[in-house]
Design a protein around this motif. Structure first.
Motif, short mmCIF file in Angstrom:
data_model
loop_
_atom_site.label_atom_id
_atom_site.label_comp_id
_atom_site.label_asym_id
_atom_site.label_seq_id
_atom_site.Cartn_x
_atom_site.Cartn_y
_atom_site.Cartn_z
N PHE A 104 64.42 60.46 -60.02
CA PHE A 104 65.51 61.46 -60.08
C PHE A 104 66.16 61.40 -61.29
O PHE A 104 66.14 61.99 -62.10
CB PHE A 104 66.33 61.81 -58.85
CG PHE A 104 67.43 62.67 -59.16
CD1 PHE A 104 67.13 64.06 -58.54
CD2 PHE A 104 68.58 62.53 -59.53
CE1 PHE A 104 68.00 64.96 -58.58
CE2 PHE A 104 69.36 63.49 -59.42
CZ PHE A 104 69.39 64.81 -59.04
N VAL A 105 66.96 60.00 -61.65
CA VAL A 105 67.49 59.60 -62.86
C VAL A 105 66.72 59.65 -63.89
O VAL A 105 66.98 60.47 -64.93
CB VAL A 105 68.02 58.40 -62.44
CG1 VAL A 105 68.89 57.91 -63.75
CG2 VAL A 105 69.12 58.36 -61.45
N ARG A 106 65.42 59.14 -63.73
CA ARG A 106 64.60 59.32 -65.02
C ARG A 106 64.14 60.69 -65.42
O ARG A 106 64.14 61.03 -66.58
CB ARG A 106 63.39 58.43 -64.54
CG ARG A 106 62.24 58.06 -65.74
CD ARG A 106 61.49 57.12 -65.60
NE ARG A 106 60.62 57.54 -64.37
CZ ARG A 106 60.79 57.15 -63.09
NH1 ARG A 106 61.58 55.88 -63.07
NH2 ARG A 106 59.80 57.59 -62.30
N THR A 107 63.86 61.52 -64.61
CA THR A 107 63.30 62.96 -64.92
C THR A 107 64.67 63.80 -65.40
O THR A 107 64.31 64.37 -66.44
CB THR A 107 62.97 63.57 -63.70
OG1 THR A 107 62.01 62.81 -62.98
CG2 THR A 107 62.22 65.02 -63.88
N ILE A 108 65.69 63.64 -65.05
CA ILE A 108 66.93 64.57 -65.45
C ILE A 108 67.17 63.69 -67.00
O ILE A 108 67.39 64.75 -67.90
CB ILE A 108 68.20 64.13 -64.68
CG1 ILE A 108 67.77 64.74 -63.36
CG2 ILE A 108 69.49 64.80 -65.32
CD1 ILE A 108 67.46 66.19 -63.38
N GLN A 109 67.02 62.42 -67.11
CA GLN A 109 67.24 61.93 -68.65
C GLN A 109 65.99 62.38 -69.52
O GLN A 109 66.42 62.77 -70.52
CB GLN A 109 67.34 60.55 -68.38
CG GLN A 109 67.68 59.69 -69.76
CD GLN A 109 69.08 59.88 -70.20
OE1 GLN A 109 70.19 60.05 -69.47
NE2 GLN A 109 69.35 60.42 -71.29
N HIS A 110 64.92 62.51 -69.00
CA HIS A 110 63.90 63.02 -69.73
C HIS A 110 64.08 64.46 -70.26
O HIS A 110 63.89 64.62 -71.41
CB HIS A 110 62.55 62.85 -69.03
CG HIS A 110 61.46 62.86 -69.85
ND1 HIS A 110 59.86 63.16 -69.22
CD2 HIS A 110 61.31 63.15 -71.10
CE1 HIS A 110 59.10 63.50 -70.23
NE2 HIS A 110 59.68 63.50 -71.32
N ALA A 111 64.46 65.19 -69.40
CA ALA A 111 64.63 66.49 -69.48
C ALA A 111 65.78 66.77 -70.61
O ALA A 111 65.83 68.07 -71.17
CB ALA A 111 64.71 67.48 -68.23
N LEU A 112 66.73 65.93 -70.73
CA LEU A 112 68.05 66.17 -71.41
C LEU A 112 67.61 65.50 -73.09
O LEU A 112 68.73 65.41 -73.82
CB LEU A 112 69.21 65.56 -70.74
CG LEU A 112 69.85 65.99 -69.87
CD1 LEU A 112 70.97 65.36 -68.95
CD2 LEU A 112 70.47 67.50 -70.42
N ALA A 113 66.43 65.35 -73.44
CA ALA A 113 66.15 64.84 -74.67
C ALA A 113 66.63 65.91 -75.67
O ALA A 113 66.44 67.14 -75.37
CB ALA A 113 64.52 64.51 -74.77
N VAL A 114 67.08 65.30 -76.99
CA VAL A 114 67.65 66.40 -77.71
C VAL A 114 66.52 67.23 -78.49
O VAL A 114 66.44 68.46 -78.66
CB VAL A 114 68.31 65.71 -78.79
CG1 VAL A 114 68.97 66.70 -79.86
CG2 VAL A 114 69.68 64.95 -78.25
N GLN A 115 65.53 66.34 -78.81
CA GLN A 115 64.01 67.07 -79.42
C GLN A 115 63.37 67.74 -78.35
O GLN A 115 63.08 67.16 -77.17
CB GLN A 115 63.38 66.03 -80.28
CG GLN A 115 64.10 65.29 -81.31
CD GLN A 115 64.62 66.34 -82.38
OE1 GLN A 115 63.88 67.25 -82.72
NE2 GLN A 115 65.92 66.05 -83.02
N PRO A 116 62.96 68.88 -78.61
CA PRO A 116 62.06 69.67 -77.65
C PRO A 116 60.74 68.98 -77.33
O PRO A 116 60.29 68.95 -76.07
CB PRO A 116 61.81 70.93 -78.25
CG PRO A 116 62.64 71.21 -79.15
CD PRO A 116 63.19 69.75 -79.88
N ALA A 117 60.12 68.20 -78.19
CA ALA A 117 58.71 67.51 -77.93
C ALA A 117 58.97 66.47 -77.04
O ALA A 117 58.18 66.07 -76.47
CB ALA A 117 58.24 66.99 -79.24
#
Length: 551
Positions: free
Chosen positions: A269-282
């Motif tokens: 859960f934590v890892r997926t939310i952090q992944h989706a919050l990446a600044v760069q779209p890619a």
């Protein structure tokens, strides 16, 4: 709610009657209305971009500037396209559109009136962050609505806590598709700039080849909503993060939540939310399937009967009073929050310490000053000639105790030629015992006429001073006529040469104030022509050793 451009209650729009304002958005206003044809409550959304248009009178909408006319019309066509898009769908997680039409230089869409509140309102009623199971249910429902949009080549582009509606009973609904587009090329960057800065990704700020919008755009906003629920504070704007990303990570936020509230969140859960919050779209998950797979998200079995209050459990506040009594907190790293609160408490304690250090000496000094003033008035004003001297105003007299040396034999009428300057009291009391004054205790001396007043003998040591009587021991004594001043002890055995006659009406130190009068009288009484005055005799009795009031 109220808004300067909102339609007043009672306004008729086709077969609908406006009852009140429900919400205000960047693109429009939402009203509660009544369908007079089908006799049901509905919600009506009116296209009203506040940055471009205003209401002239009645129901007509007018563009503020002719330069904005093209932009306004482009947004209006986008609004109509959105209504047509939503009218095609019938999904419980997407808002349903009953009908739409154009009128009054604007457009309207009619939707169901849901019972409940937005996620933003619900979060304000929570005493702790929502648990992971609750967030997973909300995420699943919102992702189902996004899946319908993405499958039809549309993006929401405006996901935020106030656009996710929690029904009293039923699945959460995705509201306000004010930024939704379906194969519409924006002709106005001004409309694109109308977004929620804390939830919009960097690609929504400008149209660039390397910053294209897609499903990852909505996933960033959805992850930002989860982040704000955990931290009770929205994430930093993407424009600030792209320069220097100082936003606390999701892992640090959940660690703080676990420390303060005992809530744990899984690694996926934590890892997926952090992944989706990446600044760069890619760097984000590129579609909804990747997001669901990475989080291991599963369908909720009771989504149609979802009661967000019951499922929330102890995280919901017990009552409004408890919430109002608590300080609005943010689940930040402990060092940051503790430093701010410690600094505030330190400053408050420092202010209280300074006040305490000054309050005690100031209070003591004030008490000493008042006590000194009362003592000085008692010493300097006792039997003073200004108290009841004939011809002087009563306001100039000084209230003082009756001289204790007046003998009991003087209770009768005094000789007609006796002077009454020193002992004249209108209606005083005579204590049975001498008060605390430096006057020797002696037997009553014989009455001496005013013409044969003698000077006192050489000073002798002061006798012991007796305690002052209590108020209940003092007895009133009638004074029909002023009594003559008492002669000092042993004055008859050592007669002094008669002093020259002086006026008995002479007043010493008439211009002196309350504090300087005793010293002035003492100095004036040192002069030979004033020694026969009653006030000088009293002064010598008070200070037999030649001392002064200053001593």
């Amino acid at each position: 709610m109220s808004h300067v451009d909102a339609l007043p209650p009672g306004t008729r729009l086709a077969e609908f009657e406006v009852q009140g304002l429900l919400g205000v958005g960047g693109f429009g206003l939402v009203y509660r209305a009544y369908d007079t044809s089908l006799q049901r409550a509905v919600a009506i959304k009116e296209y009203m971009p506040a940055a471009l248009a205003a209401r002239l009178d009645g129901t007509t909408v007018s563009v503020r500037s002719s330069a904005d006319q093209a932009t306004y019309q482009s947004g209006l066509q986008s609004f109509i396209a959105e209504a047509r898009l939503l009218a095609q769908f019938d999904h419980p997680s997407l808002v349903k559109v009953y009908r739409f039409w154009e009128a009054n230089n604007t457009a309207y869409m009619v939707m169901p009136l849901y019972r409940g509140m937005t996620l933003k309102q619900a979060r304000s009623q929570m005493a702790a962050p929502p648990p992971e199971a609750w967030l997973r249910t909300v995420l699943w429902s919102v992702l189902q609505g996004l899946h319908v949009l993405h499958r039809n080549d549309a993006l929401h582009r405006d996901i935020s806590p106030d656009n996710i509606f929690l029904q009293d009973m039923g699945p959460p609904v995705l509201l306000d598709l004010g930024a939704a587009r379906r194969a519409i090329s924006d002709k106005s960057h001004r409309l694109t700039a109308i977004l929620k800065v804390n939830y919009a990704p960097i690609e929504q700020y400008a149209e660039a080849e390397d910053l294209k919008q897609g499903p990852w755009t909505d996933l960033y906003a959805l992850a930002a909503v989860v982040y704000s629920c955990l931290r009770n504070d929205p994430p930093l704007p993407a424009t600030a993060r792209v320069v220097r990303d100082s936003m606390p990570s999701v892992r640090s936020v959940v660690a703080t939540v676990k420390e303060h509230f005992g809530l744990a969140y899984s690694d996926e859960f934590v890892r997926t939310i952090q992944h989706a919050l990446a600044v760069q779209p890619a760097d984000r998950p590129q579609n909804l399937a990747a997001f669901v797979t990475e989080m291991k998200l599963k369908a909720s079995p009771r989504l149609s009967k979802f009661d967000w209050r019951a499922e929330l459990g102890p995280s919901l506040r017990a009552d409004e009073e408890e919430y109002n009594s608590r300080q609005f907190w943010h689940t930040q790293p402990q060092t940051v929050r503790h430093t701010a609160s410690s600094a505030h408490a330190s400053k408050a304690g420092e202010r209280r310490g300074r006040f305490a250090r000054w309050a005690k000496p100031m209070g003591l000094g004030l008490a000493l000053l008042m006590g000194g003033a009362l003592l000085w008035s008692w010493l300097a004003g006792e039997g003073g000639p200004l108290r009841d001297r004939p011809g002087m105003a009563r306001s100039e007299s000084v209230v003082a105790p009756v001289p204790a040396a007046l003998p009991a034999a003087m209770d009768t009428q005094a000789p007609s030629g006796a002077a009454g300057d020193a002992g004249a009291v209108a209606a005083g009391t005579v204590p049975s015992q001498p008060p605390v004054v430096p006057v020797p205790v002696a037997t009553p001396a014989p009455k001496v006429p005013a013409t044969s007043i003698t000077t006192p003998p050489a000073p002798k040591p002061r006798p012991a001073v007796k305690a002052a009587p209590r108020e209940d021991e003092r007895q009133p004594v009638a004074r029909p006529r002023p009594a003559a001043p008492e002669a000092p002890p042993k004055a008859a055995s050592v007669p002094a040469p008669q002093a020259p006659a002086v006026s008995r009406d002479k007043v010493l130190c008439a211009d002196a104030n309350f504090f300087t009068r005793p010293m002035c009288i003492h100095l004036e009484c040192q002069k030979a022509e004033n020694k026969q005055l009653a006030v000088c005799i009293e002064n010598r009795q008070r200070y037999p050793d030649g001392g002064s009031p200053a001593q």
